[in-house]
Write an enzyme that holds these catalytic residues in place. Structure first.
Site, PDB file in Angstrom:
ATOM      1  N   GLN A   1       0.816  -1.207   0.000  1.00 45.29           N
ATOM      2  CA  GLN A   1       0.000   0.000   0.000  1.00 45.29           C
ATOM      3  C   GLN A   1       0.857   1.268   0.000  1.00 45.29           C
ATOM      4  OE1 GLN A   1      -3.538   0.128  -0.420  1.00 45.29           O
ATOM      5  NE2 GLN A   1      -2.822  -1.895  -1.053  1.00 45.29           N
TER       6      GLN A   1
ATOM      7  N   HIS B   1       1.785   3.179  -3.296  1.00 44.64           N
ATOM      8  CA  HIS B   1       0.861   4.050  -4.021  1.00 44.64           C
ATOM      9  C   HIS B   1       1.329   5.501  -4.039  1.00 44.64           C
ATOM     10  CE1 HIS B   1      -2.720   1.763  -5.176  1.00 44.64           C
ATOM     11  NE2 HIS B   1      -2.552   1.039  -4.090  1.00 44.64           N
TER      12      HIS B   1
ATOM     13  N   GLU C   1      -9.139   2.690   5.721  1.00 49.58           N
ATOM     14  CA  GLU C   1      -9.658   2.347   4.398  1.00 49.58           C
ATOM     15  C   GLU C   1      -9.618   0.830   4.216  1.00 49.58           C
ATOM     16  OE1 GLU C   1      -8.563   3.314  -0.288  1.00 49.58           O
ATOM     17  OE2 GLU C   1      -7.031   3.504   1.262  1.00 49.58           O
ATOM     18  N   HIS C   2      -8.459   0.240   4.458  1.00 52.88           N
ATOM     19  CA  HIS C   2      -8.280  -1.211   4.377  1.00 52.88           C
ATOM     20  C   HIS C   2      -7.871  -1.738   5.753  1.00 52.88           C
ATOM     21  CE1 HIS C   2      -6.929   0.398   0.359  1.00 52.88           C
ATOM     22  NE2 HIS C   2      -7.852  -0.470  -0.035  1.00 52.88           N
TER      23      HIS C   2
ATOM     24  N   ASP D   1      -7.973  -5.018  -4.201  1.00 58.80           N
ATOM     25  CA  ASP D   1      -7.691  -3.957  -5.168  1.00 58.80           C
ATOM     26  C   ASP D   1      -8.077  -4.360  -6.581  1.00 58.80           C
ATOM     27  OD1 ASP D   1      -6.742  -2.129  -3.359  1.00 58.80           O
ATOM     28  OD2 ASP D   1      -4.629  -2.625  -3.651  1.00 58.80           O
TER      29      ASP D   1
ATOM     30  N   HIS E   1     -52.867  22.218   6.843  1.00 57.51           N
ATOM     31  CA  HIS E   1     -52.567  20.802   6.650  1.00 57.51           C
ATOM     32  C   HIS E   1     -53.810  19.954   6.915  1.00 57.51           C
ATOM     33  CE1 HIS E   1     -48.460  22.178   6.599  1.00 57.51           C
ATOM     34  NE2 HIS E   1     -47.972  20.943   6.518  1.00 57.51           N
TER      35      HIS E   1
END
Length: 438
Positions: A263, A266, A332-333, A366, A425
């Site tokens: 990761q 990235h 995230e993961h 992924d 109403h």
């Protein structure tokens, strides 16, 4: 290399945990003014602004902002057979994994003659963003497009930055993946300008405004999505990627190192975190990192990512504390590499996606697990979900009462409307029963 946070012997409140979780110094709000100017430029000057921004940020002026259909067809034909085969498999698995996210239409009888139909209505048009900076992401094409298609969205526009290497067009693998999925509206535009163009439209390009924008991107893309939220819906402000691994002394240091490094490659702002109750495991991971980094292609950016404030080895007293830390971080993961993972998973409530066991690395998700890899980052998993068919669906209730069913509750409507000092109403109900036979 990588910092160690020792939280053993400390009982931290939720607020204290939120204060100590490792985060990047980058802030989505830090580029608001610059992003606002880029979006305003696109709204004012349309295609000319997009071309100028491509030249400025992508170092190339696209010959066409909208990619010609012939280029899409040619890109699909030119896909390497192995890449095409992998994309086809990924599409099939993600489509099957996404199908469970479309709720059925349900009709509920509230009383005789009174019913409510709950349906999930897709939006008419979406804009999907596929990044194109440090890597090429045909997998993001799959994740975005399949989710929209399964939801039933009839109109899809895809944007990805122009590539100098390919004469100002979108990367051909992106184009090939898009055409493989039946998408023929693709634009060579990136960053904040692309988000603005999707949100507001560009008439001279035939680009109609969309209702929802999804997809990951850099800080400018995340900020732009925040800027147009309200004009359109968005999935989340996806920023730099992150992984958190919960592991005990049964875990393999080599596998953890491989996953942290995978990761971190990235982006320099990527976050990689190990949370463990085993000091020996943490030490083994720290010792193994240098050799693993040296052996990989993107060692420079990995070193920066792992040395940054967003990455850490975190020591806790037990796995319950590891779960509390993870829920505060909201990764995230999230990988779970412990002796009894299914005992721990129920307590893990905040994560974009959870990967259980030694044979379920994040990199599987992924690409081809069948799950979606467009996930909330920066702690947003505490309140947001990853991309799915539901990202493009609007729950709607269809209400239908007959005369008898309305009569049964008419007095109660009048009582409540009077209590709220909104007598008209109640009058709207009384008006239906003024005929002589009532």
């Amino acid at each position: 290399m990588i910092q160690t946070l020792d939280l053993r012997g400390r009982v931290l409140s939720t607020a204290e945990l939120l204060a100590v979780v490792p985060r990047s110094a980058s802030d989505v709000g830090s580029s608001v003014d610059a992003v606002a100017a880029l979006i305003a430029d696109v709204r004012a000057r349309g295609a000319a602004a997009l071309l100028d921004q491509a030249e400025r940020f992508d170092r190339v002026r696209p010959p066409h902002v909208r990619v010609p259909l012939d280029a899409l067809r040619e890109a699909e034909v030119a896909l390497e057979p192995a890449v095409r085969e992998a994309l086809v498999e990924a599409i099939d698995r993600v489509r099957r994994g996404t199908a469970a996210q479309v709720p059925p239409t349900i009709s509920t009888e509230i009383a005789p003659g009174a019913r409510i139909v709950q349906r999930w209505q897709p939006v008419d048009r979406v804009g999907l963003y596929v990044p194109g900076g440090k890597a090429v992401y045909p997998s993001s094409v799959v994740m975005n497009v399949v989710a929209a298609q399964v939801a039933g969205v009839p109109s899809i526009a895809l944007a990805s930055p122009a590539q100098a290497e390919f004469g100002g067009s979108v990367h051909p693998t992106i184009l090939g993946a898009a055409h493989l999925l039946g998408v023929d509206e693709v634009y060579a535009m990136g960053g904040a300008g692309a988000i603005g163009a999707l949100a507001y439209g560009v008439a001279e390009l035939g680009l109609e405004p969309v209702q929802v924008i999804t997809g990951p991107g850099n800080l400018f893309v995340a900020t732009a999505k925040r800027a147009v939220k309200g004009v359109v819906g968005i999935d989340s402000e996806a920023g730099p990627t992150e992984i958190l691994v919960i592991a005990d002394d049964s875990a393999s240091p080599e596998l953890i190192v491989a996953d942290l490094v995978s990761q971190a490659e990235h982006d320099e702002l990527a976050g990689a975190v190990l949370v463990t109750d085993s000091p020996e495991l943490a030490a083994a991971v720290e010792a193994a990192l240098p050799a693993a980094i040296a052996a990989t292609r993107h060692r420079e950016r990995i070193e920066v990512a792992l040395a940054g404030p967003q990455s850490a080895l975190v020591l806790v007293d037990n796995l319950a504390d590891a779960a509390r830390f993870s829920n505060a971080y909201a990764p995230e993961h999230l990988e779970v590499q412990v002796r009894d993972p299914h005992d721990l998973v129920p307590s893990l409530t905040s994560a974009g996606a959870i990967f259980v066991g030694d044979h379920t690395p994040v990199s599987l998700g992924d690409y081809i697990a069948g799950s979606n890899h467009v996930l909330p980052t920066g702690g947003q998993a505490r309140f947001a979900s990853g991309l799915g068919a539901y990202s493009f669906l609007r729950p709607q209730q269809i209400v239908e009462y007959d005369r008898a069913a309305l009569r049964e509750v008419a007095d109660r409507v009048v009582v409540l409307s009077d209590a709220e000092q909104l007598p008209a109403h109640g009058e709207a109900v009384r008006a239906r029963f003024r005929a002589a036979d009532d």
